[in-house]
Scaffold this motif. Structure first.
Motif, PDB file in Angstrom:
ATOM      1  N   GLN A 120       0.840  -1.189   0.000  1.00 31.06           N
ATOM      2  CA  GLN A 120       0.000   0.000   0.000  1.00 31.06           C
ATOM      3  C   GLN A 120       0.884   1.252   0.000  1.00 31.06           C
ATOM      4  OE1 GLN A 120      -3.421   0.340  -0.150  1.00 31.06           O
ATOM      5  NE2 GLN A 120      -3.366  -1.849  -0.601  1.00 31.06           N
ATOM      6  N   PRO A 121       0.476   2.312  -0.688  1.00 31.47           N
ATOM      7  CA  PRO A 121       1.325   3.509  -0.748  1.00 31.47           C
ATOM      8  C   PRO A 121       1.384   4.286   0.557  1.00 31.47           C
ATOM      9  CG  PRO A 121      -0.754   3.901  -1.877  1.00 31.47           C
ATOM     10  CD  PRO A 121      -0.746   2.446  -1.507  1.00 31.47           C
ATOM     11  N   ALA A 122       0.365   4.141   1.406  1.00 31.83           N
ATOM     12  CA  ALA A 122       0.319   4.964   2.618  1.00 31.83           C
ATOM     13  C   ALA A 122      -0.363   4.219   3.748  1.00 31.83           C
ATOM     14  CB  ALA A 122      -0.405   6.280   2.346  1.00 31.83           C
ATOM     15  N   ALA A 123      -0.009   4.586   4.965  1.00 28.72           N
ATOM     16  CA  ALA A 123      -0.653   4.067   6.173  1.00 28.72           C
ATOM     17  C   ALA A 123      -0.835   5.217   7.146  1.00 28.72           C
ATOM     18  CB  ALA A 123       0.184   2.951   6.811  1.00 28.72           C
ATOM     19  N   VAL A 124      -1.822   5.070   8.022  1.00 31.36           N
ATOM     20  CA  VAL A 124      -2.117   6.083   9.042  1.00 31.36           C
ATOM     21  C   VAL A 124      -2.004   5.427  10.407  1.00 31.36           C
ATOM     22  CG1 VAL A 124      -3.838   7.674   9.974  1.00 31.36           C
ATOM     23  CG2 VAL A 124      -3.647   7.352   7.495  1.00 31.36           C
ATOM     24  N   LEU A 125      -1.228   6.026  11.282  1.00 29.36           N
ATOM     25  CA  LEU A 125      -1.158   5.594  12.686  1.00 29.36           C
ATOM     26  C   LEU A 125      -2.000   6.566  13.495  1.00 29.36           C
ATOM     27  CD1 LEU A 125      -0.142   3.846  14.965  1.00 29.36           C
ATOM     28  CD2 LEU A 125       1.955   5.218  15.032  1.00 29.36           C
ATOM     29  N   ASN A 126      -3.236   6.168  13.776  1.00 26.34           N
ATOM     30  CA  ASN A 126      -4.156   7.008  14.544  1.00 26.34           C
ATOM     31  C   ASN A 126      -4.068   6.571  16.001  1.00 26.34           C
ATOM     32  OD1 ASN A 126      -6.175   8.634  15.462  1.00 26.34           O
ATOM     33  ND2 ASN A 126      -7.773   7.844  14.137  1.00 26.34           N
ATOM     34  N   ALA A 127      -3.097   7.118  16.692  1.00 24.79           N
ATOM     35  CA  ALA A 127      -2.827   6.719  18.072  1.00 24.79           C
ATOM     36  C   ALA A 127      -3.101   7.882  19.002  1.00 24.79           C
ATOM     37  CB  ALA A 127      -1.381   6.249  18.216  1.00 24.79           C
TER      38      ALA A 127
END
Length: 781
Positions: free
Chosen positions: A106-113
Motif C-alpha cells: 500500500q502507498p500509505a498508512a495512518v497511525l491514529n494513536a
C-alpha cells in the motif's frame, strides 16, 4: 488493542433509508411483527453480527495468525535489537504498519494513536524495520520538535545518522546529499525536515539592464534583457518596451518571475537577505550565548579552551556531545544542573554556518531521484488537511516523491468529512480518482470535495421560498438554496477510506500498568442574577439587530454578535461596547457587572477546584482562550494569588522552542497553577506535573481540545488525570460546547472510540443516531 488494519461496518437502514430493527415470523400469509429495543437486539445478536462482519472484512494484520510467520519474527528481532524496546502494544502496531506497507504494497498508512501513546517511538521502529527494503527515512515535523525527533532517533536506533533540515543551512545539506548519490551507506539514515522550512522558498529580485533607445523621436531609457540586450516588452497586447522611470520596470518584474520573450533567459536573480555571514569565531560565540547558563564570559572561556572548530562541529551536528564536554584533566565542564537545563534547550537548538533559501520540497522533487527516500513520516498529520495551505501542498509533493508514507495523528478528523478528503488525496490520489473524485479541467478540487461531502459527509441544503410580485399576470415564487456542512462522517466512508489503511492504538491498550486512570467531566455553572439579566438583555438586543441585518442580506454582524455572546460571561468585569464593524455605530453598551475584587461564578469554581487539588498535592493546568484583546488570564492570576496560590501565565511571547524549558523553570519555582491558551501547548509538550486540567472555555477547534486535554495523560504519568470542562448555563457557550461534543464524537468514531463522559453529555443527537448507538453496543460486546 485493535492493532489490526481492517474494518467493520453494518448497514442499519433499508433501501428507504429508515432504520429496520424489527423481527418477524411468517404464519401462512400473515406476518406477525415484534419490535424490540436496539440495545436488546444488540445484546442478543451482537456477537453474531461482529463475527459476520469480521469474516466479510478480515483485518490485514491478525495478532494470533501473524505471530507465527517468519516475517513477524524477523521484524520483531530488529525491534528487539534497538537501544530502546517498544512496549508490546507498540510493537504490534509497528508490525501492522509494516505488513500493510511492505507485504500488501500500500502507498500509505495512518497511525491514529491517542496522544501520549508514543507515536514518535512507533514511527522510528517502523522506519528501522523498513530500512533494508526502504532505505532513508524523511520525517516532516513541527519546527519545535525537530531536535526532539533527532534525540529520540539517536536514543533508539544504533549507529543512526540524522540529518536535521530545519535551519538556514538546509540547502547546503541537501547539496551534500545530492553529491553522495550512488554511494551506499550501511548506517540507517534519517532526514528530519521542519514543516515551516519545508514550504519556505528563496529570495529573488528582478534582473535587467538599462539601455537607451529611440522611440517616436525621443531617446528613452528602457529595461533590457541582461543576456540578449533586447528591450523587455510590456506584458500587454502592444508589446511596447518597458520605460525605466520611477521604478516602474522593477515593479512590473517584481510581480512574478519572468523570462525574456526572445532568448528565454530569466529576468530574475537569487539574493541573500540580511547581513553578510560573520566570522566563524563570532558565529560560535553567538551560538554559545543562546544556551542557558552560558553568558559572554563563559562563552569566551570555552572558545579559548576548545577552539571554534571543535565547538562549531559539536553545535552543528553533535549537540548532545557538547553536554559531556571535558577539560584537559578529564573533568566535566558543566554541572548536572547546567547539563539538565541545556539538554532541554538543545532539544530545540539550531546552529548553522551556511545559509540558503531554496525550497527543500522543490529541491527533493527536481534534484533527487524519485523514491530516493523509502519512507516519509508525517508528524501531526491532521495539520495538512486544508486544501489551499502551502504546507499541505508541499506535503503532497513529498508524498509523491517517496515510496511509502506514514501519517501520524492523534485526531484524524475534526468532525467534518472534508477534513479527510485532502489528506486522502495527498496520501493516495489514484484511489480517490478511481472513486470519481478528481479535479476539474481547470485544476479545481471544489467539485470533488463537494462530491465527497455529499457521498460520505453531512450537508444541509437550506431552502428559502419567497413570493414574487414582479409578474403581471400570475403569482410566482422564488426559491433560494444555500448549502452548509455539518459534523458527520458516514460508516461507508470509514469502511472505504479509514479502516483499510489505519492502525489504531489507545493509551489504555498499552497495558503493563504504564498509565493511571483518566476522567473527563462537564460542570454547568449558573450565573448570578445580575449577570443573567444583563446577558439576557444583551442577547435579546443583539440577536434582534442581527436578524434585521440578515434580512437585509448583511452578514457582517454575525461574527461580532457571536463573539460577544460567547465572550461576555467571561469578561463581564469590564464594560462591553459593541459597535458595527463598518459604520462604527453603537449597537449596545453593557456596563461591568463585577468589580476587580469580586469573584465571578466560574472563577469561584476554579478556585474551589484548585484548593481541592492543592490539598492533595496536585497542580492544575487552566485553559483560557481569551488571552489576547479580551485577556482574562491576568485577572485569573490575580484572583488565585490573592488566595495564596503560586501562579504562572504562559503567553505567546514565549517562543515555541523554549516553552518546555520555561514550564520546567516554573515547576521548579513551585507553582500550583499554570494558566495558558490551549493553542500554546497542544503539541510537543508533556505536562506530566499537571494531572488536573480545567477548560474555562473550549473554542471550536476539535484538534486543539483533544490534544490539549491529553497533555498530562501520557506515558510517564503516575497520578490519575482529571479533565474538567466549565460552561455557563443558558448562554451561547453551551451551544459551543454541544457542537464541540458532536465534532469529538464524529472524530472519535473514525478511530473506534465512543465517548461516554466529558462533553458527550451535551451531545443530544447521539441518542437519536442509530449508527452511534449501534457502535456503542458493538464495542461493549
Amino acid at each position: 488493542m485493535d492493532a489490526g488494519v481492517g474494518g467493520t461496518a453494518v448497514d442499519t437502514h433499508d433501501k428507504s433509508g429508515q432504520p429496520d430493527i424489527g423481527t418477524g415470523a411468517t404464519v401462512g400469509s400473515d406476518v406477525i411483527g415484534e419490535t424490540i429495543a436496539l440495545s436488546d437486539f444488540i445484546q442478543e445478536f451482537g456477537g453474531d453480527l461482529l463475527a459476520q462482519v469480521r469474516s466479510q472484512n478480515p483485518p490485514v494484520y491478525d495478532l494470533v495468525r501473524d505471530r507465527h510467520t517468519p516475517d513477524w519474527a524477523a521484524r520483531q528481532s530488529i525491534m528487539n535489537a534497538l537501544l530502546r524496546k517498544p512496549f508490546e502494544a507498540q510493537s504490534e502496531a509497528v508490525q501492522a504498519i509494516v505488513k500493510l506497507l511492505v507485504d500488501h504494497d500500500q502507498p500509505a498508512a495512518v497511525l491514529n494513536a491517542e496522544m501520549g501513546t508514543g507515536k514518535t517511538m512507533m514511527a522510528i521502529c517502523a522506519a528501522a524495520v523498513m530500512q533494508r527494503t526502504h532505505p532513508r527515512t524523511l520525517i516532516i515535523s513541527p519546527p519545535h520538535l525537530v531536535y526532539k525527533w533527532r534525540r529520540e532517533i539517536l536514543e533508539t536506533v544504533p549507529d543512526a545518522k540524522v540529518w536535521v533540515l530545519n535551519g538556514p543551512d538546509t540547502l547546503r545539506k541537501l547539496l551534500m546529499v545530492r553529491q553522495a548519490l550512488g554511494l551506499k551507506s550501511t548506517r540507517p539514515e534519517f532526514f528530519v525536515l521542519g514543516r515551516v522550512r519545508m514550504r519556505m522558498g528563496f529570495h529573488w529580485r528582478p534582473a535587467f539592464v538599462v539601455r537607451g533607445q529611440w522611440l517616436e523621436g525621443q531617446r528613452l531609457n528602457v529595461a533590457a534583457c541582461p543576456d540578449c540586450m533586447r528591450p523587455i516588452e510590456r506584458p500587454d497586447a502592444e508589446g511596447n518596451p518597458l520605460p525605466v522611470s520611477a521604478e516602474f520596470a522593477k515593479a512590473v518584474l517584481s510581480d512574478r518571475r519572468m523570462k525574456c520573450a526572445h532568448c528565454h533567459s530569466p529576468l530574475w536573480s537569487l539574493m541573500r537577505p540580511g547581513r553578510p555571514i560573520e566570522s566563524m569565531h563570532d558565529l560560535v560565540l553567538g551560538a554559545l550565548q543562546q544556551l542557558p547558563t552560558i553568558g559572554p564570559n563563559t562563552a569566551k572561556r570555552l572558545l579559548h579552551s576548545f577552539g571554534e572548530d571543535l565547538l562549531g562541529s559539536m553545535l552543528e551536528d553533535n549537540v548532545y556531545e557538547f553536554l559531556n564536554l571535558m577539560d584537559e584533566q578529564g573533568n566535566l565542564v558543566f554541572s548536572d544542573r547546567q547539563a539538565a537545563r541545556m539538554e532541554r534547550s538543545l532539544a530545540n537548538f539550531e546552529f548553522s554556518i551556511g545559509e540558503g533559501g531554496y525550497q527543500p520540497t522543490e529541491f527533493v522533487k527536481r534534484y533527487l531521484p524519485k523514491n530516493y527516500f523509502g519512507l516519509l513520516v508525517v508528524d501531526e498529520g491532521h495539520e495538512y488537511k486544508n486544501e489551499g495551505s502551502a504546507q499541505g501542498q508541499a506535503m503532497g509533493v513529498l508524498a509523491s516523491q517517496c515510496r511509502k508514507t506514514l501519517l501520524l495523528t492523534g485526531t484524524l478528523m475534526g468532525g467534518y468529512a472534508d477534513d479527510l478528503f485532502h489528506l486522502l488525496w495527498r496520501l493516495d490520489p489514484s484511489a480517490m480518482i478511481a472513486d470519481g473524485f478528481k479535479p476539474s479541467k481547470s485544476g479545481s478540487m471544489a467539485g470533488a470535495t463537494m462530491g465527497f461531502m455529499r457521498e460520505h459527509g453531512v450537508l444541509k441544503d437550506i431552502y428559502k421560498e419567497t413570493s414574487s410580485t414582479s409578474h403581471r399576470t400570475a403569482k410566482g415564487k422564488q426559491v433560494a438554496v444555500r448549502t452548509s456542512k455539518a459534523p458527520g462522517f458516514g460508516p461507508v466512508g470509514i469502511l472505504r477510506y479509514v479502516l483499510p489503511i489505519t492502525v489504531f492504538l489507545k493509551l489504555r491498550e498499552i497495558g503493563q500498568n504504564v498509565l493511571p486512570g483518566y476522567e473527563e467531566q462537564f460542570v454547568e455553572i449558573a450565573m448570578t442574577q445580575a449577570q443573567g439579566k444583563a446577558y439576557e438583555a444583551m442577547s435579546r438586543t443583539l440577536v434582534q439587530i442581527l436578524k434585521q441585518a440578515l434580512a437585509m442580506k448583511d452578514s457582517t454582524l454575525l461574527g461580532v454578535v457571536m463573539n460577544v455572546l460567547l465572550a461576555w460571561p467571561e469578561c463581564c468585569f469590564r464594560a462591553e461596547t459593541v459597535r458595527h464593524p463598518r459604520s462604527k455605530a453603537l449597537l449596545h453598551l453593557q456596563p461591568a457587572v463585577f468589580t476587580e475584587s469580586e469573584v465571578m461564578p466560574k472563577e469561584a469554581k476554579l478556585l474551589e477546584i484548585c484548593a481541592q487539588e492543592k490539598a492533595q498535592g496536585r497542580k492544575v493546568l487552566a485553559y483560557s482562550i481569551y488571552s489576547g484583546t479580551r485577556d482574562t488570564t491576568a485577572r485569573l492570576k490575580a484572583q488565585l494569588e490573592m488566595r495564596g496560590f503560586k501562579v504562572a501565565v504562559l503567553r505567546a511571547s514565549v517562543d515555541a522552542a523554549k516553552r518546555e524549558d520555561w514550564v520546567a523553570d516554573q515547576v521548579e519555582r513551585g507553582i500550583d497553577v499554570l494558566i495558558c491558551n490551549p493553542e500554546l501547548v497542544k503539541t510537543g509538550l508533556d505536562l506530566l506535573e499537571f494531572p488536573t486540567i480545567v477548560f474555562l472555555q473550549s473554542g471550536f477547534n476539535v484538534y486543539t481540545v483533544q490534544q490539549a486535554a491529553r497533555r498530562s495523560w501520557r506515558i510517564g504519568q503516575k497520578r490519575d488525570v482529571r479533565v474538567i470542562f466549565l460552561g455557563y448555563a443558558g448562554t451561547t457557550q453551551m451551544d459551543c460546547l454541544r457542537l464541540m461534543g458532536k465534532k469529538i464524537a464524529v472524530s472519535q468514531s473514525t478511530s473506534g472510540e465512543m465517548p461516554e463522559s466529558g462533553l458527550d453529555v451535551l451531545n443530544e443527537s447521539t441518542g437519536d443516531s442509530l449508527e452511534v448507538a449501534l457502535a456503542r453496543q458493538l464495542l461493549a460486546v
